[in-house]
Structure formats: C-alpha cells, structure tokens
Design a protein around this motif. Structure first.
Motif, mmCIF file in Angstrom:
data_model
loop_
_atom_site.group_PDB
_atom_site.id
_atom_site.type_symbol
_atom_site.label_atom_id
_atom_site.label_comp_id
_atom_site.label_asym_id
_atom_site.label_seq_id
_atom_site.Cartn_x
_atom_site.Cartn_y
_atom_site.Cartn_z
ATOM 1 N N UNK A 122 0.831 -1.208 0.000
ATOM 2 C CA UNK A 122 0.000 0.000 0.000
ATOM 3 C C UNK A 122 0.867 1.261 0.000
ATOM 4 N N UNK A 123 1.994 1.204 0.686
ATOM 5 C CA UNK A 123 2.919 2.344 0.699
ATOM 6 C C UNK A 123 3.481 2.543 -0.705
ATOM 7 N N UNK A 124 3.868 1.456 -1.343
ATOM 8 C CA UNK A 124 4.423 1.568 -2.690
ATOM 9 C C UNK A 124 3.366 1.940 -3.721
ATOM 10 N N UNK A 125 2.114 1.655 -3.433
ATOM 11 C CA UNK A 125 1.031 2.120 -4.288
ATOM 12 C C UNK A 125 0.987 3.645 -4.274
ATOM 13 N N UNK A 126 1.223 4.241 -3.114
ATOM 14 C CA UNK A 126 1.278 5.703 -3.006
ATOM 15 C C UNK A 126 2.507 6.234 -3.744
ATOM 16 N N UNK A 127 3.670 5.629 -3.521
ATOM 17 C CA UNK A 127 4.891 6.063 -4.199
ATOM 18 C C UNK A 127 4.736 5.983 -5.719
ATOM 19 N N UNK A 128 4.053 4.939 -6.183
ATOM 20 C CA UNK A 128 3.893 4.674 -7.615
ATOM 21 C C UNK A 128 3.093 5.792 -8.310
ATOM 22 N N UNK A 129 2.226 6.460 -7.570
ATOM 23 C CA UNK A 129 1.400 7.525 -8.127
ATOM 24 C C UNK A 129 2.032 8.874 -7.804
ATOM 25 N N UNK A 130 2.839 9.377 -8.716
ATOM 26 C CA UNK A 130 3.543 10.637 -8.491
ATOM 27 C C UNK A 130 2.622 11.808 -8.206
ATOM 28 N N UNK A 131 1.390 11.739 -8.675
ATOM 29 C CA UNK A 131 0.440 12.828 -8.444
ATOM 30 C C UNK A 131 0.056 12.945 -6.976
ATOM 31 N N UNK A 132 0.353 11.921 -6.179
ATOM 32 C CA UNK A 132 0.068 11.978 -4.747
ATOM 33 C C UNK A 132 1.208 12.612 -3.935
ATOM 34 N N UNK A 133 2.319 12.896 -4.564
ATOM 35 C CA UNK A 133 3.509 13.408 -3.885
ATOM 36 C C UNK A 133 3.190 14.573 -2.945
ATOM 37 N N UNK A 134 2.407 15.510 -3.412
ATOM 38 C CA UNK A 134 2.131 16.696 -2.590
ATOM 39 C C UNK A 134 1.173 16.413 -1.442
ATOM 40 N N UNK A 135 0.543 15.243 -1.421
ATOM 41 C CA UNK A 135 -0.330 14.912 -0.289
ATOM 42 C C UNK A 135 0.453 14.411 0.905
ATOM 43 N N UNK A 136 1.636 13.865 0.667
ATOM 44 C CA UNK A 136 2.374 13.294 1.797
ATOM 45 C C UNK A 136 3.725 13.954 2.053
ATOM 46 N N UNK A 137 4.277 14.695 1.118
ATOM 47 C CA UNK A 137 5.582 15.332 1.320
ATOM 48 C C UNK A 137 5.381 16.758 1.829
ATOM 49 N N UNK A 138 5.827 17.005 3.043
ATOM 50 C CA UNK A 138 5.709 18.335 3.642
ATOM 51 C C UNK A 138 6.586 19.313 2.870
ATOM 52 N N UNK A 139 5.996 20.426 2.480
ATOM 53 C CA UNK A 139 6.709 21.460 1.735
ATOM 54 C C UNK A 139 6.369 21.467 0.263
ATOM 55 N N UNK A 140 6.011 20.298 -0.288
ATOM 56 C CA UNK A 140 5.598 20.245 -1.694
ATOM 57 C C UNK A 140 4.182 20.805 -1.776
ATOM 58 N N UNK A 141 3.975 21.772 -2.654
ATOM 59 C CA UNK A 141 2.686 22.457 -2.657
ATOM 60 C C UNK A 141 1.793 22.104 -3.835
ATOM 61 N N UNK A 142 2.364 21.723 -4.970
ATOM 62 C CA UNK A 142 1.521 21.357 -6.116
ATOM 63 C C UNK A 142 2.324 20.504 -7.084
ATOM 64 N N UNK A 143 1.598 19.655 -7.787
ATOM 65 C CA UNK A 143 2.190 18.826 -8.840
ATOM 66 C C UNK A 143 1.935 19.502 -10.176
ATOM 67 N N UNK A 144 2.924 19.374 -11.080
ATOM 68 C CA UNK A 144 2.778 19.958 -12.411
ATOM 69 C C UNK A 144 2.819 18.895 -13.493
ATOM 70 N N UNK A 145 3.585 17.835 -13.296
ATOM 71 C CA UNK A 145 3.697 16.783 -14.313
ATOM 72 C C UNK A 145 4.392 15.568 -13.711
ATOM 73 N N UNK A 146 4.205 14.447 -14.394
ATOM 74 C CA UNK A 146 4.849 13.190 -14.007
ATOM 75 C C UNK A 146 5.392 12.561 -15.279
ATOM 76 N N UNK A 147 6.675 12.186 -15.283
ATOM 77 C CA UNK A 147 7.224 11.486 -16.439
ATOM 78 C C UNK A 147 6.427 10.206 -16.670
ATOM 79 N N UNK A 148 6.190 9.823 -17.922
ATOM 80 C CA UNK A 148 5.423 8.606 -18.201
ATOM 81 C C UNK A 148 6.046 7.344 -17.585
ATOM 82 N N UNK A 149 7.363 7.353 -17.383
ATOM 83 C CA UNK A 149 8.056 6.174 -16.839
ATOM 84 C C UNK A 149 8.011 6.101 -15.320
#
Length: 147
Positions: A14-41
């Motif tokens: 389940x943790x790696x499911x979160x890591x796998x979805x780069x669009x979730x980065x700003x939900x769990x990383x303190x200081x990250x404020x918004x996502x702009x893009x994710x490389x297809x890979x």
C-alpha cells in the motif's frame, strides 16, 4: 543524516502504491505544494516528477528524480529545491505485525543546504519528516481501505 521511523497500519504494498502515483507526492511530502507533471516512466530509475514547493504566491518549480526503485522494500529519490539545494531521501519499508515499518533517511547533498552543519539542519529535517511519515500513513492506509 536525519532518520525517522513510523509504523503504518497498512501492508508495504500500500505504501508503494502511493509512491507509484507521483500525483500523490504533494499529499504526503511536507513542503511540496503542487504537482505539475509526471514522467510517463515514473517511478522507474531516472524518471522525474515536476512539482512546486512553498506557499502561494511564493512557490518555486522543481523536480524529484528516482534513484532507486525496489518495491516493496525501498525507494530513493533526489528532490530538488533550488535555491536551497538538493537532498537524498531513502525510504525503506519492512513488514511489521501491525502493518509495516517505514524508515526515512534524508541528507542534503547539493547547494546551500549541504553547507549547513548537520547539528543545525538535521533537527529541522527530522521534524518535517515526522509529519511526512504521518501523512504517508494516512494516504496509504486510506487507499488500502484501513484506518
């Protein structure tokens, strides 16, 4: 190197499911404020997510690159946050009787942040990553359908 450990009430997958979805980065990383893009890979080694940090209207656009991807045990990333610099962040996940144990280790590796003595920088990183792991636990457990 700042080190935090937290027991999350979900399986390692389940943790790696979160890591796998780069669009979730700003939900769990303190200081990250918004996502702009994710490389297809994403999250292949060398791939990047494009994010911003800071609080509007003062935000800075930057990236985070995957250095190691070994689910469901480990991920290493190198977030950029210029003009502050770059950090190496190692996340390891182990099974635990209550779900999983996640360890985060972070160390500044480039830029002005790397020049700050550890005894000054590490406590601030530790406090930030304490909240980062708490948020990661909520997102991972929520996606796994647990409390």
């Amino acid at each position: 190197m700042a080190k935090n450990v937290r027991i999350l009430h979900c399986p390692p997958e389940a943790v790696f499911d979160v890591f796998r979805d780069g669009w979730l980065y700003t939900t769990w990383v303190v200081g990250a404020s918004r996502m702009r893009a994710e490389d297809p890979e994403w999250p292949a080694v060398g791939s990047r997510i494009h994010h911003s940090f800071g609080v509007w209207p003062i935000t800075i656009d930057d990236t985070t690159t995957v250095q190691r991807w070994d689910p469901p045990q480990a991920m290493t990333i190198q977030p950029r946050g210029w003009p502050l610099g770059e950090a190496r962040v190692e996340l390891t996940v182990e099974e635990h009787r209550n779900g999983c144990k996640v360890t985060i280790r972070e160390d500044p590796v480039a830029g002005p942040g790397a020049l700050v003595p550890g005894f000054l920088m590490q406590p601030a990183i530790w406090v930030r990553n304490r909240e980062t792991l708490r948020r990661l636990g909520w997102v991972a457990a929520g996606r796994a359908g647990r409390d």
